[in-house]
Enzyme design. Structure first.
Site, PDB file in Angstrom:
ATOM      1  N   LYS A 193      -2.132  -1.929   1.384  1.00  0.00           N
ATOM      2  CA  LYS A 193      -1.939  -0.437  -0.031  1.00  0.00           C
ATOM      3  C   LYS A 193      -1.438   0.528   0.414  1.00  0.00           C
ATOM      4  CE  LYS A 193      -6.247   1.092  -2.637  1.00  0.00           C
ATOM      5  NZ  LYS A 193      -7.414   0.193  -2.629  1.00  0.00           N
ATOM      6  N   LYS A 246       0.760  -3.211  -2.914  1.00  0.00           N
ATOM      7  CA  LYS A 246       0.289  -2.403  -3.596  1.00  0.00           C
ATOM      8  C   LYS A 246       0.531  -0.765  -3.001  1.00  0.00           C
ATOM      9  CE  LYS A 246      -3.758  -0.402  -5.231  1.00  0.00           C
ATOM     10  NZ  LYS A 246      -5.480  -0.040  -4.764  1.00  0.00           N
TER      11      LYS A 246
HETATM   12  C1  PBG Z   1     -10.122   1.049  -5.242  1.00  0.00           C
HETATM   13  C2  PBG Z   1      -8.713   0.361  -5.929  1.00  0.00           C
HETATM   14  C3  PBG Z   1      -7.895   1.612  -6.715  1.00  0.00           C
HETATM   15  C4  PBG Z   1      -6.230   0.643  -7.122  1.00  0.00           C
HETATM   16  C5  PBG Z   1      -7.422  -0.875  -7.460  1.00  0.00           C
HETATM   17  N1  PBG Z   1      -7.994  -1.398  -5.979  1.00  0.00           N
HETATM   18  C6  PBG Z   1      -8.043   2.919  -6.327  1.00  0.00           C
HETATM   19  C7  PBG Z   1      -7.059   3.257  -5.290  1.00  0.00           C
HETATM   20  O1  PBG Z   1      -6.846   3.084  -4.151  1.00  0.00           O
HETATM   21  O2  PBG Z   1      -7.270   4.598  -5.393  1.00  0.00           O
HETATM   22  C8  PBG Z   1      -5.299   1.010  -7.567  1.00  0.00           C
HETATM   23  C9  PBG Z   1      -4.932   0.363  -8.572  1.00  0.00           C
HETATM   24  C10 PBG Z   1      -4.027   1.156  -9.734  1.00  0.00           C
HETATM   25  O3  PBG Z   1      -3.795   1.684  -9.862  1.00  0.00           O
HETATM   26  O4  PBG Z   1      -3.888   0.202 -11.159  1.00  0.00           O
HETATM   27  N2  PBG Z   1      -9.759   1.415  -4.115  1.00  0.00           N
HETATM   28 ZN    ZN Z   2     -11.694   2.493  -3.202  1.00  0.00          ZN
END
Ligand code: PBG
Ligand code: ZN
Length: 324
Positions: A193, A246
């Site tokens: 992530k 992601k």
């Molecule tokens: C929670 C989370 C996020 C997203 C998915 N789970 C937000 C972040 O990390 O700020 C983002 C998903 C998206 O942008 O569609 N941590």
């Molecule tokens: Zn989060």
């Protein structure tokens, strides 16, 4: 004399082209993210994501109907509580928003329900964990993530998806699930992530932007591919059933790299910013939405994804049907 090259022969005839098509978008592999908000009669369009809505428990039937009509079977749930606090207690409340939504959706008997396990939508400071001296404390966070995952499993979730990027989160969640009779609940780890600008529309949707600082202390630097691979392999060792990358479109090299290094199923998450970019450009007539979305989905599968999480899941599923 040869008038056409072999490649040309394969491309020029539509039937042969179809015969040698290497990648398919699989409807059964599409996952639709759903925002569920506390309150009555909630049906709010998200300003930076035209066509995407926050639903309430009593309007979930509408979301389910749309998914059913499109033929999308899998959902990823995010909860938006009315009250946020320092430890994000709404995330692990027995009657919390996600827990209630899971029960309702599972009661319909037709959806595979995946839940996002994080705290940022529930904490007053917007960080993905509990703070000690202004920084996310890993051990404290792990305990809260365990409680959250367990409450989702108790509500009936099929898969929990830890996205806090806390160290050892997968192992901690596997342990609490197994210890409570939920060894059949799978873990989809947000392994890679990245600290991405592409989450901005999501943070608007969930009012989850950090109130100070950023997430660079726990999310991956976009410059680092090897680091992402280390995270993925660590999650595999800790017991993850499915790995995820992601965002998707800027990180397909990472996806391909992880694909080469694991036998686990791999998910790509086409995030809110990807949706917003395509939507905005299409609205202006700069690009064709259907072709762009299809191409972007193909790219994720071609790079090695088995699963695609996308806000365009319903449209994609309908377009696939039209094609046949
Ligand atoms: C929670 C989370 C996020 C997203 C998915 N789970 C937000 C972040 O990390 O700020 C983002 C998903 C998206 O942008 O569609 N941590
Ligand atoms: Zn989060």
């Amino acid at each position: 004399m040869e008038t056409q090259t072999r490649l040309r022969r394969l491309r020029a005839n539509p039937q042969i082209r179809c015969l040698v098509n290497e990648t398919e978008i699989k409807k059964s592999a599409l996952v639709y993210p759903l925002f569920i908000k506390e309150g009555k009669g909630v049906f709010e369009e998200i300003p930076s994501m035209p066509g995407q809505y926050r639903y309430g428990i009593d309007t979930l039937d509408r979301a389910a109907e749309e998914l059913r009509n499109a033929g999308v079977k899998n959902v990823l749930l995010f909860g938006l509580p009315t009250e946020k606090d320092k430890t994000g207690s709404g995330a692990y409340a027995k009657d919390g928003i996600v827990q209630t939504a899971v029960k309702k959706l599972k009661g319909m008997g037709e959806f595979t329900v995946i839940t996002d396990v994080c705290l940022c939508e529930y904490t007053s400071h917007g960080h993905c964990g509990a703070l000690v001296n202004g920084v996310v404390d890993n051990d404290k966070t792990l305990r809260l993530l365990q409680k959250t995952a367990l409450s989702h499993a108790e509500a009936g979730a099929d898969v929990v998806a830890p996205s806090a990027m806390a160290d050892f989160q997968v192992a901690a969640i596997r342990e609490i699930l197994d210890g409570n009779g939920f060894s059949s609940v799978a873990i989809m780890a947000y392994s890679a992530k990245f600290a991405s600008a592409l989450y901005a529309p999501f943070r608007e949707a969930a009012a989850s932007a950090p109130s100070f600082g950023d997430r660079c202390g726990y999310q991956i630097n976009p410059a680092n591919k090897r680091e992402a691979l280390r995270e993925a392999l660590t999650d595999e060792r800790e017991g993850a059933d499915i790995l995820m990358v992601k965002p998707a479109m800027f990180y397909l090299d990472v996806l391909a790299e992880i694909r080469k290094n694991t036998l686990l199923p791999l998910a790509a998450y086409s995030v809110s910013g990807e949706y917003a970019m395509i939507k905005a450009a299409a609205e202006r007539g700069y690009i064709d939405e259907r072709r762009t979305v299809t191409e972007s989905a193909l790219a994720a599968f071609r790079a090695g994804a088995d699963i695609l999480i996308t806000y365009h899941a319903k449209e994609l599923a309908v377009w696939l049907r039209e094609k046949d």
